[in-house]
Design a protein around this motif. Structure first.
Motif, PDB file in Angstrom:
ATOM      1  N   ASN A 175     -14.528  26.165   7.522  1.00  0.00           N
ATOM      2  CA  ASN A 175     -15.230  25.785   8.743  1.00  0.00           C
ATOM      3  C   ASN A 175     -14.802  24.397   9.230  1.00  0.00           C
ATOM      4  OD1 ASN A 175     -17.071  26.237  10.775  1.00  0.00           O
ATOM      5  ND2 ASN A 175     -18.789  25.444   9.629  1.00  0.00           N
ATOM      6  N   VAL A 178     -11.094  24.458  10.413  1.00  0.00           N
ATOM      7  CA  VAL A 178     -10.916  25.071  11.731  1.00  0.00           C
ATOM      8  C   VAL A 178     -11.307  24.084  12.819  1.00  0.00           C
ATOM      9  CG1 VAL A 178     -11.923  26.815  13.260  1.00  0.00           C
ATOM     10  CG2 VAL A 178     -11.065  27.475  11.046  1.00  0.00           C
ATOM     11  N   ALA A 179     -12.413  23.363  12.616  1.00  0.00           N
ATOM     12  CA  ALA A 179     -12.866  22.398  13.620  1.00  0.00           C
ATOM     13  C   ALA A 179     -11.804  21.321  13.839  1.00  0.00           C
ATOM     14  CB  ALA A 179     -14.182  21.772  13.178  1.00  0.00           C
ATOM     15  N   SER A 182      -8.506  22.775  15.466  1.00  0.00           N
ATOM     16  CA  SER A 182      -8.565  23.156  16.879  1.00  0.00           C
ATOM     17  C   SER A 182      -8.540  21.916  17.766  1.00  0.00           C
ATOM     18  CB  SER A 182      -9.795  24.008  17.162  1.00  0.00           C
ATOM     19  OG  SER A 182     -10.952  23.325  16.775  1.00  0.00           O
ATOM     20  N   ALA A 186      -5.339  20.957  20.265  1.00  0.00           N
ATOM     21  CA  ALA A 186      -5.547  20.731  21.702  1.00  0.00           C
ATOM     22  C   ALA A 186      -4.933  19.392  22.116  1.00  0.00           C
ATOM     23  CB  ALA A 186      -7.037  20.765  22.021  1.00  0.00           C
ATOM     24  N   LEU A 189      -1.119  19.646  22.106  1.00  0.00           N
ATOM     25  CA  LEU A 189      -0.671  20.387  23.294  1.00  0.00           C
ATOM     26  C   LEU A 189      -0.589  19.476  24.514  1.00  0.00           C
ATOM     27  CD1 LEU A 189      -2.472  23.839  23.468  1.00  0.00           C
ATOM     28  CD2 LEU A 189      -0.049  23.398  23.711  1.00  0.00           C
ATOM     29  N   LEU A 190      -1.667  18.745  24.749  1.00  0.00           N
ATOM     30  CA  LEU A 190      -1.719  17.867  25.912  1.00  0.00           C
ATOM     31  C   LEU A 190      -0.626  16.801  25.839  1.00  0.00           C
ATOM     32  CD1 LEU A 190      -5.564  17.403  26.253  1.00  0.00           C
ATOM     33  CD2 LEU A 190      -4.064  18.498  27.902  1.00  0.00           C
ATOM     34  N   SER A 193       2.924  18.341  26.351  1.00  0.00           N
ATOM     35  CA  SER A 193       3.232  18.781  27.720  1.00  0.00           C
ATOM     36  C   SER A 193       3.399  17.589  28.656  1.00  0.00           C
ATOM     37  CB  SER A 193       2.147  19.721  28.223  1.00  0.00           C
ATOM     38  OG  SER A 193       0.905  19.089  28.124  1.00  0.00           O
ATOM     39  N   VAL A 197       7.035  16.411  30.694  1.00  0.00           N
ATOM     40  CA  VAL A 197       7.177  16.127  32.131  1.00  0.00           C
ATOM     41  C   VAL A 197       7.731  14.725  32.346  1.00  0.00           C
ATOM     42  CG1 VAL A 197       5.870  15.785  34.250  1.00  0.00           C
ATOM     43  CG2 VAL A 197       5.422  17.764  32.815  1.00  0.00           C
ATOM     44  N   ARG A 201      11.333  13.774  34.107  1.00  0.00           N
ATOM     45  CA  ARG A 201      11.401  12.856  35.240  1.00  0.00           C
ATOM     46  C   ARG A 201      12.363  11.720  34.952  1.00  0.00           C
ATOM     47  NH1 ARG A 201       5.985  12.003  38.386  1.00  0.00           N
ATOM     48  NH2 ARG A 201       6.881   9.938  38.621  1.00  0.00           N
TER      49      ARG A 201
ATOM     50  N   ARG B 190     -16.360  29.285  16.160  1.00  0.00           N
ATOM     51  CA  ARG B 190     -15.422  28.210  16.441  1.00  0.00           C
ATOM     52  C   ARG B 190     -14.032  28.745  16.704  1.00  0.00           C
ATOM     53  NH1 ARG B 190     -16.834  23.275  12.318  1.00  0.00           N
ATOM     54  NH2 ARG B 190     -18.957  22.997  13.048  1.00  0.00           N
ATOM     55  N   VAL B 191     -13.611  29.739  15.894  1.00  0.00           N
ATOM     56  CA  VAL B 191     -12.272  30.296  16.086  1.00  0.00           C
ATOM     57  C   VAL B 191     -12.185  30.984  17.429  1.00  0.00           C
ATOM     58  CG1 VAL B 191     -10.731  32.112  15.281  1.00  0.00           C
ATOM     59  CG2 VAL B 191     -11.711  30.538  13.649  1.00  0.00           C
ATOM     60  N   TRP B 194     -12.217  28.314  20.220  1.00  0.00           N
ATOM     61  CA  TRP B 194     -10.973  27.573  20.253  1.00  0.00           C
ATOM     62  C   TRP B 194      -9.829  28.391  20.838  1.00  0.00           C
ATOM     63  CZ3 TRP B 194      -6.594  28.774  17.277  1.00  0.00           C
ATOM     64  CH2 TRP B 194      -5.534  27.881  17.449  1.00  0.00           C
ATOM     65  N   GLN B 198      -7.803  27.216  24.019  1.00  0.00           N
ATOM     66  CA  GLN B 198      -6.375  26.953  23.916  1.00  0.00           C
ATOM     67  C   GLN B 198      -5.598  27.727  24.961  1.00  0.00           C
ATOM     68  OE1 GLN B 198      -4.092  28.590  20.809  1.00  0.00           O
ATOM     69  NE2 GLN B 198      -2.830  26.786  20.551  1.00  0.00           N
ATOM     70  N   ILE B 201      -6.088  25.981  28.237  1.00  0.00           N
ATOM     71  CA  ILE B 201      -5.308  24.737  28.293  1.00  0.00           C
ATOM     72  C   ILE B 201      -3.844  25.047  28.562  1.00  0.00           C
ATOM     73  CG2 ILE B 201      -4.408  22.809  26.911  1.00  0.00           C
ATOM     74  CD1 ILE B 201      -7.045  22.514  25.596  1.00  0.00           C
ATOM     75  N   LEU B 202      -3.312  26.038  27.852  1.00  0.00           N
ATOM     76  CA  LEU B 202      -1.902  26.394  28.027  1.00  0.00           C
ATOM     77  C   LEU B 202      -1.611  26.796  29.468  1.00  0.00           C
ATOM     78  CD1 LEU B 202      -0.802  28.533  24.955  1.00  0.00           C
ATOM     79  CD2 LEU B 202       0.350  26.542  25.888  1.00  0.00           C
ATOM     80  N   ILE B 205      -1.973  23.803  31.851  1.00  0.00           N
ATOM     81  CA  ILE B 205      -0.850  22.866  31.725  1.00  0.00           C
ATOM     82  C   ILE B 205       0.407  23.446  32.337  1.00  0.00           C
ATOM     83  CG2 ILE B 205       0.734  21.961  29.989  1.00  0.00           C
ATOM     84  CD1 ILE B 205      -1.563  20.951  28.468  1.00  0.00           C
ATOM     85  N   TRP B 208       0.162  22.972  36.038  1.00  0.00           N
ATOM     86  CA  TRP B 208       0.282  21.577  36.388  1.00  0.00           C
ATOM     87  C   TRP B 208       1.729  21.100  36.284  1.00  0.00           C
ATOM     88  CZ3 TRP B 208       1.752  17.522  33.100  1.00  0.00           C
ATOM     89  CH2 TRP B 208       1.655  16.250  33.681  1.00  0.00           C
ATOM     90  N   GLN B 209       2.395  21.525  35.180  1.00  0.00           N
ATOM     91  CA  GLN B 209       3.780  21.112  34.993  1.00  0.00           C
ATOM     92  C   GLN B 209       4.659  21.611  36.147  1.00  0.00           C
ATOM     93  OE1 GLN B 209       4.880  22.588  31.054  1.00  0.00           O
ATOM     94  NE2 GLN B 209       4.999  20.503  30.270  1.00  0.00           N
ATOM     95  N   HIS B 212       3.818  19.817  39.471  1.00  0.00           N
ATOM     96  CA  HIS B 212       4.225  18.412  39.437  1.00  0.00           C
ATOM     97  C   HIS B 212       5.737  18.288  39.571  1.00  0.00           C
ATOM     98  CE1 HIS B 212       3.599  14.184  38.254  1.00  0.00           C
ATOM     99  NE2 HIS B 212       4.786  14.314  37.672  1.00  0.00           N
TER     100      HIS B 212
END
Lengths: 216, 223
Positions: A175, A178-179, A182, A186, A189-190, A193, A197, A201, B190-191, B194, B198, B201-202, B205, B208-209, B212
């Motif tokens: 548990n 996983v928290a 995740s 995230a 990922l941000l 990405s 970019v 550029r 939670r899984v 999430w 996710q 978000i993908l 993004i 946005w990419q 932009h």
């Protein structure tokens, strides 16, 4: 009057039992064994006593531990590596101090919680019986067999509780993992990405003058 | 009169003998400044009695001394919520008792009061320990004497105590299973949550990419 003398007799009998039952013992302990550590326990046992050692690893790593049991002369009676649960019965062949050790020396960073149950001798008689020579009545032997059955029920309950504790600690670990994962993913990922970019550029910003030169 | 006095003597002797009768308990060695903890996972309203005896190693005689003045042990008991329910210092031989009010893992920790013995720092202590839980704490001899039970009544009483313990353990097991189920359901949620986030978000993004970069290239007059 009758009650008094009977009570005195009872007390004397109980006292005798107490004096005799000094060598009967059941020790049940759960302790934490840090990584690279070894913990030994010692017990003085009289020759001819039947003893049982039971152990189970409750939490930690692959749930395994090394166990070793030695008699007073150092002869190894029982030796197992990386065992999760085992039960060993033996009769003491010598008088003296028996030693048993649990070792987590093979593990580099997990500490283990180990449960063991060391029983020496049989249970003491509940009530000193004057007429021990005669057989037990039917009621008494029924009580004795129920008592033995309940003892094994309690033993099974203990082992079940330990297994359940294992499962539960794994579930709680999962548990929290996983928290964290995740949230971490995230964020990754941000970050990836956005940096993609920005990098793209920067390629075009640098080569702006070169591309126009090549073009013309 | 004589009978009453004899009974009193016998009770006293019995009580004293009870305290001394655990001489041959299991023992282990710890360092003087070391703290050793044991875990007891018990249901609520369960009594635990612990007996210990500690001996100090005498380097000169190369054996453990039977008794040492001033040597004592701190006993600290924590309940499952990490609250301290017992914290006392006892002498070199002691007996501690407590009853649990919450079910769960209780921690019993022992360490010696070895600040006085800093001269012997690095010395070893031999600790004899015996912990009795639940039904094993009952002293049937005492119960028989107090309630004036016959042998059969005492046996049945023992069975009643054992069944009581089984019942308490079953209740505790139900509570634990509920906790386990809650943890599993929380992990499941939670899984699920999430994976949806996710994916969003993908996709966001990605959009946005592309947007932009398109506006960037248009500004650079490359598209």
């Amino acid at each position: 009057m009758m009650g008094d003398s009977r009570r005195i007799r009872v007390l004397v009998q109980v006292l005798c039992v107490h004096l005799l039952c000094g060598w009967v013992l059941t020790s049940e302990l759960t302790f934490e064994l840090p990584d690279n550590a070894k913990q030994c326990f010692y017990e003085d046992i009289v020759v001819g006593t039947k003893c049982t050692l039971e152990f189970q690893v409750v939490t930690g790593g692959h749930y395994d531990v090394d166990c070793r049991l030695e008699d007073p002369d150092g002869t190894v009676l029982y030796k197992e590596m990386k065992k999760q649960y085992d039960s060993f019965t033996f009769t003491a062949a010598k008088n003296g101090t028996f030693k048993f050790c649990f070792s987590n020396e093979f593990s580099t960073f997990t500490h283990k919680t180990v449960y063991f149950d060391f029983q020496v001798g049989d249970d003491p008689p509940l009530f000193p019986n004057e007429n021990r020579v005669t057989a037990l009545t039917q009621m008494e032997s029924a009580c004795v067999s129920i008592h033995e059955a309940l003892k094994s029920v309690i033993d099974y309950q203990t082992h079940f509780r330990l297994r359940e504790a294992q499962g539960r600690s794994r579930a709680e670990d999962l548990n929290t993992r996983v928290a964290f994962w995740s949230i971490g993913e995230a964020i990754i990922l941000l970050v990836v990405s956005i940096s993609q970019v920005v990098l793209l550029r920067s390629f075009f910003s640098d080569r702006k003058t070169t591309t126009t030169r090549v073009g013309s | 009169m004589v009978a009453a006095r004899m009974q009193l003597t016998l009770y006293t002797v019995l009580l004293l003998n009870f305290f001394n009768s655990f001489v041959s308990a299991l023992y282990f060695h710890i360092g003087e400044t070391e703290k050793k903890c044991f875990i007891e996972e018990i249901p609520d309203e369960t009594m635990i009695i612990g007996n210990y005896r500690v001996q100090l190693y005498d380097k000169m005689k190369e054996e453990y001394m039977p008794a040492t003045q001033g040597l004592g042990m701190f006993v600290e008991v924590k309940d499952p919520d990490e609250k301290v329910i017992l914290s006392r210092q006892y002498g070199s031989e002691g007996r501690f008792t407590f009853t649990s009010h919450t079910p769960g893992e209780h921690q019993i920790c022992l360490h010696s009061n070895s600040s006085k013995f800093s001269l012997f720092a690095g010395g070893m202590l031999r600790v004899h320990l015996d912990i009795q839980v639940g039904e094993h704490t009952n002293n049937y001899a005492e119960i028989a004497a107090k309630d004036k039970l016959t042998e059969l009544q005492l046996r049945v009483r023992q069975l009643v105590e054992q069944v009581d313990q089984v019942q308490k353990e079953q209740n505790y097991q139900r509570y634990r299973e509920e906790r386990f189920r809650q943890t599993s359901e929380s992990t499941n949620q939670r899984v699920l949550w999430w994976s949806i986030v996710q994916t969003l978000i993908l996709v966001a993004i990605g959009f946005w990419q592309m947007r932009h970069l398109k506006s960037f290239f248009e500004a650079k007059k490359l598209v």
